[in-house]
Design a protein around this motif. Structure first.
Motif, mmCIF file in Angstrom:
data_model
loop_
_atom_site.group_PDB
_atom_site.id
_atom_site.type_symbol
_atom_site.label_atom_id
_atom_site.label_comp_id
_atom_site.label_asym_id
_atom_site.label_seq_id
_atom_site.Cartn_x
_atom_site.Cartn_y
_atom_site.Cartn_z
ATOM 1 N N ARG A 200 0.840 -1.209 0.000
ATOM 2 C CA ARG A 200 0.000 0.000 0.000
ATOM 3 C C ARG A 200 0.873 1.256 0.000
ATOM 4 O O ARG A 200 0.574 2.246 -0.669
ATOM 5 C CB ARG A 200 -0.926 -0.011 1.217
ATOM 6 N N LEU A 201 1.968 1.210 0.739
ATOM 7 C CA LEU A 201 2.845 2.376 0.828
ATOM 8 C C LEU A 201 3.615 2.625 -0.474
ATOM 9 O O LEU A 201 3.820 3.769 -0.867
ATOM 10 C CB LEU A 201 3.842 2.189 1.978
ATOM 11 N N VAL A 202 4.041 1.553 -1.149
ATOM 12 C CA VAL A 202 4.896 1.737 -2.315
ATOM 13 C C VAL A 202 4.123 1.856 -3.622
ATOM 14 O O VAL A 202 4.627 2.418 -4.596
ATOM 15 C CB VAL A 202 5.939 0.594 -2.452
ATOM 16 N N ALA A 203 2.884 1.308 -3.676
ATOM 17 C CA ALA A 203 2.160 1.279 -4.943
ATOM 18 C C ALA A 203 0.794 1.947 -4.895
ATOM 19 O O ALA A 203 0.208 2.190 -5.951
ATOM 20 C CB ALA A 203 1.993 -0.181 -5.413
ATOM 21 N N GLY A 204 0.277 2.235 -3.712
ATOM 22 C CA GLY A 204 -1.044 2.855 -3.614
ATOM 23 C C GLY A 204 -2.128 1.809 -3.402
ATOM 24 O O GLY A 204 -1.995 0.641 -3.775
ATOM 25 N N GLU A 205 -3.224 2.245 -2.825
ATOM 26 C CA GLU A 205 -4.323 1.337 -2.459
ATOM 27 C C GLU A 205 -4.871 0.574 -3.648
ATOM 28 O O GLU A 205 -5.178 -0.619 -3.552
ATOM 29 C CB GLU A 205 -5.451 2.158 -1.806
ATOM 30 N N GLU A 206 -4.996 1.239 -4.806
ATOM 31 C CA GLU A 206 -5.611 0.608 -5.974
ATOM 32 C C GLU A 206 -4.776 -0.532 -6.557
ATOM 33 O O GLU A 206 -5.288 -1.375 -7.302
ATOM 34 C CB GLU A 206 -5.887 1.656 -7.057
ATOM 35 N N GLU A 207 -3.498 -0.570 -6.247
ATOM 36 C CA GLU A 207 -2.616 -1.594 -6.801
ATOM 37 C C GLU A 207 -2.390 -2.769 -5.853
ATOM 38 O O GLU A 207 -1.812 -3.778 -6.261
ATOM 39 C CB GLU A 207 -1.250 -0.983 -7.144
ATOM 40 N N VAL A 208 -2.831 -2.656 -4.598
ATOM 41 C CA VAL A 208 -2.490 -3.662 -3.594
ATOM 42 C C VAL A 208 -2.992 -5.042 -3.974
ATOM 43 O O VAL A 208 -2.243 -6.027 -3.946
ATOM 44 C CB VAL A 208 -3.049 -3.254 -2.212
ATOM 45 N N GLU A 209 -4.271 -5.144 -4.358
ATOM 46 C CA GLU A 209 -4.836 -6.465 -4.640
ATOM 47 C C GLU A 209 -4.187 -7.114 -5.857
ATOM 48 O O GLU A 209 -3.938 -8.318 -5.875
ATOM 49 C CB GLU A 209 -6.352 -6.353 -4.834
#
Length: 452
Positions: A200-209
């Motif tokens: 979440r910190l390195v890629a953002g919430e939208e990329e986590v899943e």
């Protein structure tokens, strides 16, 4: 910003071993005179580091899997401090060689762990840029070492040259105390929540899943970690061939000879010791400048085009350098030799220098990534050792010009290999890279592991 801060923290490992690789070139001029070293003794001193680095690289894979990428880098920083301190205090030749071997062990640990750390902490879109930070840091370390060598050249204080290396080693240790472990290692060791938060910190919430799903696909392949002996009998064999070949070409092209012996080479053209070291500073500055450009371009132009252009440029410049060194000594020879060296370094820094490290970090399937990176990096240091040990005796036997023509032949062979076998990895996930490798090398896309 966090991602690049952590990336820069790990890339300090490149700064440390770049400094250690480069500092010997200027220090050797003073050590040679003070201790009365023969060509063979100089070769042994230069080669102690890469030989030990080969052992450190093989050890790094096991440590990185068992303890984590971050602790491995911290251990490497501690070994750097011990080896460098011993170099400064060495009472004679034997202890000096031993201290350089200890530094080499740290180089092996760090040079394997840094690209592994950077490739796993970065999302695919910026992975190339982040992993090539290591090569940028290496070139900065070499440049800094050349400047330090120049500063102490008149006094001939090789101990002071080595002592400055304590600063980047300490900085690496402190920086990694504040950096996280990689999401891939955390997830593989059952620390899912930590991995999710870091993504979440390195890629953002939208990329986590999406990135977590990629990690899950990776874990389906990760039935167990492959050991070094199993790699040639597994589906990781094509990646191993590419990693080992690129690592060997990166060193057998002659870059170690240029970095370690540039002042010695330029002395042959009639320059003074200080003038020879100043030429090494110019070489280091160009290396940094071109590497900065390659870091910006690697995710835009792709790996294959930059490799092909790099190897072609190195082939031409090494051929010209060979002709320059066959000329009669004088100003014309000096300027032509320096121009050829600068062209070679620029070509190296634009392609094979950073991209060999990047591809070693990208091409291995999940269960072979640590062991594959370790073997490839060990190959790099073995060939580095061979070049460092053999360079001066070979020059004495066949002449400087023909020696660099041999390096040119290596570049020609590397060019043919890249054109035929190396895939493009720009913007691709690890699983996509693995699938293309199997297709390119005629393997079925089924089981990932056939190790016996």
């Amino acid at each position: 910003m966090r991602l690049y801060r952590w990336g820069i923290s790990a890339a300090l490992g490149g700064l440390v071993f770049g400094y250690q690789l480069g500092v010997i070139s200027g220090a050797l001029l003073s050590i040679r005179r003070e201790l009365g070293l023969s060509a063979v003794a100089q070769g042994v001193l230069v080669s102690a580091l890469p030989l030990a680095a080969m052992a450190g690289s093989l050890l790094a894979g096991r440590l990185a899997d068992a303890l984590g990428r971050r602790p491995t880098l911290m251990i490497g920083a501690g070994v750097f401090l011990v080896g460098t301190g011993l170099s400064v205090l060495a009472p004679g030749y034997a202890v000096l060689v031993a201290s350089r071997a200890i530094v080499g062990l740290a180089v092996g640990l760090v040079s394997s762990a840094v690209p592994l750390y950077l490739s796993e902490i970065a999302p695919p879109a910026v992975r190339g840029r982040l992993v090539t930070l290591q090569q940028l840091a290496i070139t900065l370390g070499i440049l800094v070492s050349s400047c330090v060598d120049l500063a102490f050249a008149s006094a001939g204080s090789w101990r002071a040259m080595f002592a400055v290396g304590l600063l980047p080693a300490g900085a690496l240790l402190i920086a990694m105390l504040r950096a996280p472990e990689t999401p891939a290692w955390l997830d593989a060791h059952g620390r899912d929540d930590e991995a999710r938060e870091l993504l979440r910190l390195v890629a953002g919430e939208e990329e986590v899943e999406r990135l977590l799903a990629e990690l899950r696909r990776t874990h389906e392949q990760r039935t167990r970690q492959l050991g070094v002996r199993e790699l040639p009998r597994s589906d990781a064999r094509p990646a191993l061939v590419i990693g080992v070949t690129l690592a060997a070409v990166q060193q057998l092209c002659g870059i170690n000879a240029i970095v370690a012996y540039a002042p010695t080479i330029m002395e042959r053209t009639g320059l003074s010791a200080a003038g020879s070291i100043r030429s090494a500073v110019a070489i280091g500055a160009l290396n940094v400048a071109v590497t900065v450009a390659s870091v910006r371009l690697v995710d835009r132009l792709g790996r294959r085009p930059m490799l092909l252009v790099s190897l072609a440029g190195m082939l031409v410049s090494l051929t010209l350098l060979g002709f320059a060194l066959e000329m009669a000594p004088g100003p014309s020879q000096g300027w032509l030799a320096l121009a050829a060296i600068l062209a070679f370094v620029a070509s190296f820094a634009a392609g094979i220098g950073p991209i060999a490290w990047l591809l070693i970090a990208e091409i291995f399937p999940a269960q072979a990534r640590a062991a594959g990176a370790g073997v490839s990096t060990a190959t790099l240091w073995l060939t580095n050792f061979a070049v460092g040990l053999a360079f001066l005796p070979v020059v004495a036997a066949i002449g400087a010009g023909p020696t660099f023509w041999v390096f040119a032949v290596v570049c020609a062979l590397g060019l043919a290999f890249v054109a035929r076998y190396v895939p493009e990895t720009k913007g691709r996930s690890f699983s996509e890279i693995d699938a293309e490798l199997r297709e390119r090398w005629g393997q079925r896309a089924g089981a990932v592991l056939r190790a016996s």
